[in-house]
Structures are given as structure tokens and as C-alpha cells.
Design an enzyme around this catalytic site. Structure first.
Site, PDB file in Angstrom:
ATOM      1  N   GLN A  15       0.239   4.116  -7.138  1.00 20.41           N
ATOM      2  CA  GLN A  15       0.435   2.948  -8.046  1.00 20.41           C
ATOM      3  C   GLN A  15      -0.510   2.576  -9.058  1.00 20.41           C
ATOM      4  O   GLN A  15      -0.339   2.073 -10.261  1.00 20.41           O
ATOM      5  CB  GLN A  15       0.880   1.462  -7.617  1.00 20.41           C
ATOM      6  CG  GLN A  15       1.954   1.180  -6.784  1.00 20.41           C
ATOM      7  CD  GLN A  15       3.323   1.640  -7.669  1.00 20.41           C
ATOM      8  OE1 GLN A  15       3.323   1.306  -8.841  1.00 20.41           O
ATOM      9  NE2 GLN A  15       4.277   1.984  -6.706  1.00 20.41           N
ATOM     10  N   CYS A  39       9.065  -1.110   0.780  1.00 26.87           N
ATOM     11  CA  CYS A  39       8.438  -0.442   1.448  1.00 26.87           C
ATOM     12  C   CYS A  39       7.022  -1.033   1.978  1.00 26.87           C
ATOM     13  O   CYS A  39       5.952  -0.457   2.057  1.00 26.87           O
ATOM     14  CB  CYS A  39       8.063   1.082   1.189  1.00 26.87           C
ATOM     15  SG  CYS A  39       9.662   1.932   0.848  1.00 26.87           S
ATOM     16  N   ASP A  91      -4.824   5.581  -1.624  1.00 21.28           N
ATOM     17  CA  ASP A  91      -3.326   5.700  -1.879  1.00 21.28           C
ATOM     18  C   ASP A  91      -3.378   5.148  -3.468  1.00 21.28           C
ATOM     19  O   ASP A  91      -3.294   3.827  -3.780  1.00 21.28           O
ATOM     20  CB  ASP A  91      -2.528   4.918  -1.006  1.00 21.28           C
ATOM     21  CG  ASP A  91      -1.330   4.891  -1.504  1.00 21.28           C
ATOM     22  OD1 ASP A  91      -0.794   5.153  -2.575  1.00 21.28           O
ATOM     23  OD2 ASP A  91      -0.371   4.140  -0.756  1.00 21.28           O
ATOM     24  N   LYS A 106       5.384   8.871 -10.526  1.00 19.73           N
ATOM     25  CA  LYS A 106       4.858   7.385 -10.678  1.00 19.73           C
ATOM     26  C   LYS A 106       4.220   7.860 -12.239  1.00 19.73           C
ATOM     27  O   LYS A 106       4.064   6.728 -12.847  1.00 19.73           O
ATOM     28  CB  LYS A 106       3.940   7.141  -9.896  1.00 19.73           C
ATOM     29  CG  LYS A 106       4.388   7.022  -8.634  1.00 19.73           C
ATOM     30  CD  LYS A 106       5.360   5.861  -8.078  1.00 19.73           C
ATOM     31  CE  LYS A 106       5.607   5.659  -6.664  1.00 19.73           C
ATOM     32  NZ  LYS A 106       6.723   4.912  -6.319  1.00 19.73           N
ATOM     33  N   HIS A 146       1.631   0.115   1.441  1.00 16.60           N
ATOM     34  CA  HIS A 146       2.913   0.572   1.276  1.00 16.60           C
ATOM     35  C   HIS A 146       3.062   1.335   3.138  1.00 16.60           C
ATOM     36  O   HIS A 146       2.159   1.665   3.413  1.00 16.60           O
ATOM     37  CB  HIS A 146       2.846   1.530   0.230  1.00 16.60           C
ATOM     38  CG  HIS A 146       4.372   2.312   0.239  1.00 16.60           C
ATOM     39  ND1 HIS A 146       4.921   3.355   0.767  1.00 16.60           N
ATOM     40  CD2 HIS A 146       5.231   2.157  -1.099  1.00 16.60           C
ATOM     41  CE1 HIS A 146       6.122   3.614   0.521  1.00 16.60           C
ATOM     42  NE2 HIS A 146       6.282   3.109  -0.787  1.00 16.60           N
TER      43      HIS A 146
HETATM   44  C1  LIG Z   1       1.504   2.382  -3.185  1.00 15.81           C
HETATM   45  C2  LIG Z   1       2.329   3.497  -2.834  1.00 15.81           C
HETATM   46  N1  LIG Z   1       1.888   4.331  -1.639  1.00 15.81           N
HETATM   47  C3  LIG Z   1       2.890   5.319  -1.530  1.00 15.81           C
HETATM   48  C4  LIG Z   1       4.200   5.621  -2.279  1.00 15.81           C
HETATM   49  C5  LIG Z   1       4.947   6.627  -1.643  1.00 15.81           C
HETATM   50  O1  LIG Z   1       4.989   7.552  -2.770  1.00 15.81           O
HETATM   51  P1  LIG Z   1       6.217   8.827  -2.660  1.00 15.81           P
HETATM   52  O2  LIG Z   1       7.343   7.966  -2.049  1.00 15.81           O
HETATM   53  O3  LIG Z   1       6.252   9.390  -3.986  1.00 15.81           O
HETATM   54  O4  LIG Z   1       5.482   9.668  -1.593  1.00 15.81           O
HETATM   55  C6  LIG Z   1       4.490   4.445  -3.011  1.00 15.81           C
HETATM   56  C7  LIG Z   1       5.786   4.525  -3.735  1.00 15.81           C
HETATM   57  O5  LIG Z   1       6.298   3.757  -4.042  1.00 15.81           O
HETATM   58  C8  LIG Z   1       3.534   3.494  -3.431  1.00 15.81           C
HETATM   59  O6  LIG Z   1       3.904   2.625  -4.383  1.00 15.81           O
END
Ligand SMILES: Cc1ncc(COP(=O)(O)O)c(C=O)c1O
Length: 416
Positions: free
Chosen positions: A213, A374, A210, A236, A133
């Protein structure tokens, strides 16, 4: 024998009962029952979370850590009790390892600026994968610009899989940090994080996972994983937005300077010298998102009342069924066919732009995500500008997937 069943005792997973806990799922959209298949972007909140935030706002709000008065002490207790519930949720060793942040994005930026920036020298490398992401790409690009370090990207294959050997081959004495997703948000691929962390650790490479998900779909045990950092967002996992967690190994957090300065993160301040607070407060400058933390604590409590193994098994069945239904639609191509996937399907339909598809589905009351998610490098790899993504939570049903299939087929007929 006592036959009473505590409300907190795990019950067999029951989709209809779970759905009743989510007020929004009773809504209609454009005259149709809502089918919410955009959980990868943000999951819905159960009544328990809504009630906990409501109770906090109505009866307990005051600033925390600073007041001797009753409300401040109540608010502090609610905030800190939530931290204590996150410790077992991810199996951290102690509450010192749980830092509240705005979300996964902020957690990764904190590590990039506080851990990596002081350490990196020109020629050092940060290793990520092609599946990340943007939140796990851009903070590293920024720190590379600031330090002269290089970002190294491990490849994916045509199924959207990350092979352990491909990442391991890029680990070298120059690699200072491995940062990778546990589960890809754009394709659903589950990465071999246990093996990757072990290989990194054997080479003295610090690891960040990270978990944005993964946290709603997989049990997370940071000690078994043995990573140095694990980041996730409350929204999430059925909690509020604007709040998340950075788990950090205590010995690593100890060595890091604070990221942001301000109130609460200090012990003493004078113009000559400031001393910093202990962990985790050193990383929590300023008044935090107190109601968000209360909501996250409530979400974790509520999840504890479910049979999560059964819930995750239901999600796996939803994924298998959705894949079968969608693959049966002419002209539809599933993007991301990894052997190990969490609960989402990305797809494109020949002749129908994903945004048009999203609009048609919305008319039928079905919420999916369309766009690059993203993860533009993933879209580039598959040579598509965007995909449609249906992402599931354990409150979704097979009937909703039938509706998804019928609506996608309707869109295709309209456009081709
Ligand atoms: C794999 C992953 N990393 C990071 C993020 C960023 O999360 P946040 O926007 O809640 O900071 C997301 C959000 O969709 C994500 O799916």
C-alpha cells in the site's frame, strides 16, 4: 535555446490530463460517471501500460532466456529492461536484488519459506504488528507451525497507530525477523518503518517491509530504509495483476536456498547434483509472467513522466477533504485516525451494513471496498465485522468525494 519539451519531461501535475490517460475512467456505471475509489484493492491502468502489454503480445512474445531466435531475444530484452527500471524506482543497489514474483503475497511466502524456515528453531520469534494484511500474517503462522517458532504481535492503539516503542519493547534476542506493513491497507496508517528497521538492525534482526500500500503513495528508497526485504505488487501501482517484486538485500538473498525448483533457476542439472543459477534467477523458476513484467516496466516509465511530489500532495488533499466530508455525516465513524495516514478512509455508518452501503454506492456509480480487507484482526480490535473503505489514487477528484459523501448520506437516510 531549445524550447521543445520532451514527452518524458516531468510536467506539473494536472488531474484532468492524468484522468485522460486511464480509459476506464471515462466509463459510466448504472448511468453515472464511474468514481473509482477502490484503488487500495487494485489501481487502474493507464494507456501506456495497456499499449506496452498489447505491443508485447502482438509483436514480441516468445519464451525468454532460452532462445537464440530474434523473438526470444526481444522478449528477454523487454523482460530484463523492466528489471533495470525497477532498480532506480526503489533505489536498489543492483538488478540482482530485484526478484519477480506473482505479487506481495508470493514475495512474503518466498521469504517465509526460503529465508525463515531453514533458520528458525523452537523458541525463536517472528515479530509482526496487529495491523497486518493476512498476507503478512498467514505465511508466518505457517512457518511457525513448521519450525516451532512463535509469532509475536505488536499492539495498535485506538487510533490505529503502531507506536515505535511498543514494537521495540517486543524485540529480543529470540526475535529473528520483523515483518511489518509500510502502510496499513485497512486503515491507511503509515508505520514508523525507518525507526523500526534501525532498531531491528541494531539487534541483528532481519526486516521485511510489506510495501503493497505504500508503493503508490510514498517514495520508496530501500537503501535509505535499510530493510532486508521489501515486497510490492504491480497492480497497486498501475501495472498488471499477477506480477510483483521482492527486493532483497543481495548478501541475504545469496545465503538463501531457492524456494521453487524448475527451469531457468538452474545452471546444471544431473540426477546426481543440480547447481543453481545466479541471483536473481535462482528465485525465478519456470516461465514467468513476461507480459506482466513488461506492463510493470511501462507503469514505472509512465510514473516517471509525472510530477510525483505534486501527485502525492493531491492525494493528501483528497484524504483530508474526504475525512472532513465523511466526518460531517451523522452516525458515521471513521475507523483509523492515525496522525500519519496514506490515501484511504475506512468507516462504518450506524444502522447500515457496509455491504449494503457498498451496493447503494455502486448504484450511484461509486466503487468502494467493503468487508474485512484481509485484516480480520484489525476488525476484531475495533469490534466491527467489516468497514467501508474509500481509497484514492491521484486521478481522483474532489467532485468524486462530494458524490461519495452524498451517496453515503443517501444510504443512511434509506436505512435509518
Ligand atoms: C498491505 C498489503 N499487503 C499484502 C497484500 C497482498 O497483495 P497481493 O494480493 O497483490 O499479493 C495487499 C493487497 O491488498 C495489501 O494491501
Amino acid at each position: 535555446m531549445n524550447n521543445t519539451v520532451s514527452v518524458l519531461e516531468p510536467a506539473r501535475f494536472d488531474v484532468a490530463a492524468v484522468r485522460r490517460e486511464f480509459p476506464v475512467l471515462a466509463r459510466t456505471i448504472h448511468g453515472h460517471p464511474l468514481a473509482f475509489l477502490d484503488n487500495g484493492a487494485s489501481a487502474q491502468r493507464p494507456s501506456a501500460v495497456i499499449a506496452a502489454v498489447d505491443d508485447y503480445e502482438r509483436h514480441h512474445h516468445a519464451n525468454i532466456h532460452r532462445g537464440v531466435h530474434a523473438l526470444s531475444q526481444e522478449a528477454t530484452a523487454l523482460y530484463e529492461n523492466a528489471r533495470d527500471r525497477i532498480v532506480p524506482f526503489v533505489n536498489a543497489r543492483s538488478r540482482q536484488e530485484i526478484v519477480f514474483v506473482r505479487g506481495t503475497t508470493e514475495a512474503i511466502n518466498l521469504v517465509a519459506q526460503s529465508y525463515a524456515r531453514p533458520l528458525l528453531r523452537p523458541g525463536d520469534e517472528i515479530l509482526i504488528t496487529h495491523l497486518e494484511h493476512h498476507a503478512n500474517i498467514v505465511p508466518w503462522q505457517m512457518v511457525c507451525d513448521q519450525t516451532g517458532a512463535t509469532l509475536v504481535v505488536a499492539p495498535i492503539d485506538e487510533r490505529g497507530e503502531v507506536h515505535f516503542e511498543a514494537v521495540e519493547a517486543l524485540m529480543s534476542p529470540r526475535t529473528k525477523l520483523l515483518a511489518c506493513a509500510h502502510v496499513s491497507n485497512s486503515l491507511g496508517t503509515v508505520l514508523p518503518v525507518h525507526r523500526l528497521v534501525a532498531a531491528a538492525k541494531a539487534r541483528g534482526i532481519v526486516t521485511l517491509i510489506d510495501g503493497a500500500q505504500a508503493i503508490p503513495h510514498l517514495p520508496v528508497d530501500v537503501q535509505a530504509l535499510d530493510c532486508d526485504f521489501y515486497a510490492f505488487s504491480a497492480h497497486k501501482v498501475f501495472g498488471p495483476t499477477g506480477i510483483g517484486v521482492l527486493y532483497g538485500r543481495e548478501s541475504v538473498l545469496e545465503r538463501m536456498p531457492p524456494w521453487q525448483g524448475g527451469g531457468d533457476m538452474i545452471l546444471t542439472v544431473s540426477f546426481a547434483k543440480t547447481t543453481y543459477n545466479a541471483l536473481p534467477y535462482k528465485f525465478e523458476a519456470g516461465t514467468p509472467n513476461i507480459s506482466g513484467v513488461v506492463g510493470l516496466g511501462a507503469a514505472i516509465d509512465w510514473l516517471g513522466t509525472l510530477d510525483l511530489e505534486a501527485a502525492h500532495a493531491h492525494e493528501s488533499e483528497l484524504l483530508a477533504y474526504a475525512t472532513e466530508v465523511l466526518e460531517g455525516i451523522e452516525g458515521l465513524r471513521v475507523i483509523g485516525t492515525a496522525a500519519d495516514k496514506a490515501s484511504l478512509v475506512s468507516f462504518v455508518v450506524a444502522g447500515v451494513h457496509p455491504h449494503d452501503l457498498g451496493t447503494i454506492l455502486d448504484q450511484d456509480g461509486i466503487a468502494i471496498r467493503t468487508g474485512h480487507h484481509c485484516a480480520q484482526p484489525v476488525m476484531d480490535f475495533f469490534r466491527v465485522p467489516a468497514t467501508a473503505r474509500a481509497s484514492f489514487a491521484f486521478y481522483n477528484t474532489f467532485e468524486e468525494i462530494d458524490r461519495l459523501g452524498a451517496s453515503v448520506a443517501r444510504a443512511r437516510r434509506l436505512f435509518t
